[in-house]
Design an enzyme around this catalytic site. Structure first.
Site, PDB file in Angstrom:
ATOM      1  CB  ALA A  62      -1.053  -0.087   1.132  1.00 22.81           C
ATOM      2  N   GLY A 105      -0.773  -5.270   1.325  1.00 19.22           N
ATOM      3  CA  GLY A 105      -1.886  -5.319   0.543  1.00 19.22           C
ATOM      4  C   GLY A 105      -2.025  -5.828  -0.784  1.00 19.22           C
ATOM      5  CD  GLU A 108      -3.592  -7.524   3.702  1.00 18.34           C
ATOM      6  OE1 GLU A 108      -4.329  -7.675   4.841  1.00 18.34           O
ATOM      7  OE2 GLU A 108      -3.505  -6.460   3.565  1.00 18.34           O
ATOM      8  CD  GLU A 128       0.932  -5.634   5.856  1.00 18.60           C
ATOM      9  OE1 GLU A 128       0.079  -5.967   5.134  1.00 18.60           O
ATOM     10  OE2 GLU A 128       1.911  -6.724   6.080  1.00 18.60           O
TER      11      GLU A 128
END
Length: 255
Positions: A62, A105, A108, A128
């Site tokens: 992200a 992300g 994900e 993260e």
């Protein structure tokens, strides 16, 4: 669309993230575009399979610059979780074509798909933890269900990138192919899926997801039993079985 491209190849929809300068990192405008596109795909009965991919890098996480100063409410608003859940809930089969980085992300997003096919140069992971946070768009939920709790914790707690080979060993990806053959193989999978009975695919997907979510085995089996029996009220079931008996290829209508 500014950050995405979409094309139909026969009955297959292909979404590509198009932010090459940012290694296709996901920012809020990109995910908002993706959300709008998924809503349209949900309503388009012509699309039988959805492929999500990007050139060179799937999605390198992200956009950290957009998150660094978020408070709790702003972080919730920034989250990609609702959009990724819409992808997970699509009734049609979905395939992530992973080339290069699929981090945070990006991973994900891949986990929200039914299948993941990776190139040999793919690198995946959940970094993260190294930023003082954790995966927040399905990573801590879908990874344990796919890999088992210990393997998921290994990825999330250490925050390290792993190779395509390691990802395949862990069960994170279904198949590894050479980079130049990635989309060719993904399209082969998608074309095979297009030939399957749409109703049975939809019900099988729904039943698998319901069974995973249902803690009581007896009730999960009941869901399967009822969904299986309901398929005998479809034209596709009659066509599939008659074609088998008559030794011909079935022609499914999705009814």
């Amino acid at each position: 669309m500014k950050n995405l491209s979409f094309e139909m190849i026969g009955r297959i929809g292909v979404v590509r993230i198009n932010r090459p300068r940012a290694l296709n990192a996901l920012n809020k405008p990109t995910v908002e575009e993706l959300d709008e596109l998924i809503e349209k795909i949900k309503k388009d009965s012509e699309i039988k399979v959805l492929i999500i991919g990007s050139d060179n890098n799937f999605a390198a996480g992200a956009d950290i610059k957009g998150m660094v100063n978020c408070n709790v409410e702003e972080a919730k608003d920034f989250s990609f979780s609702k959009t990724f859940q819409k992808i997970y809930n699509l009734e049609i089969p979905t395939i992530a074509a992973i080339d290069g980085y699929a981090l945070g992300g990006g991973l994900e997003l891949a986990l929200a798909c039914d299948f993941r096919i990776a190139s040999t140069n793919a690198k995946v992971g959940f970094p993260e933890i190294n930023l003082g946070i954790m995966p927040g768009a399905g990573g801590t939920i879908r990874a344990p269900r796919l890999l088992g709790v210990s393997r998921a914790k290994e990825l999330i707690f250490f925050g390290e990138m792993i190779s395509a080979d390691r990802a395949e060993q862990m069960g994170l990806v279904n198949k590894i192919v050479e980079q130049e053959k990635l989309m060719e193989v993904v399209m082969e999978w998608a074309e095979k899926l297009c030939k399957k009975p749409p109703v049975a695919l939809r019900v099988a997907k729904k039943t698998i997801d319901a069974g995973i979510s249902e803690p009581k085995l007896n009730y999960a089996i009941k869901i399967e039993y009822e969904n299986w029996a309901d398929l005998f009220n479809t034209e596709d079931q009659k066509e599939g079985m008659r074609a088998f008996i008559e030794k011909r290829q079935p022609i499914y209508q999705g009814k």
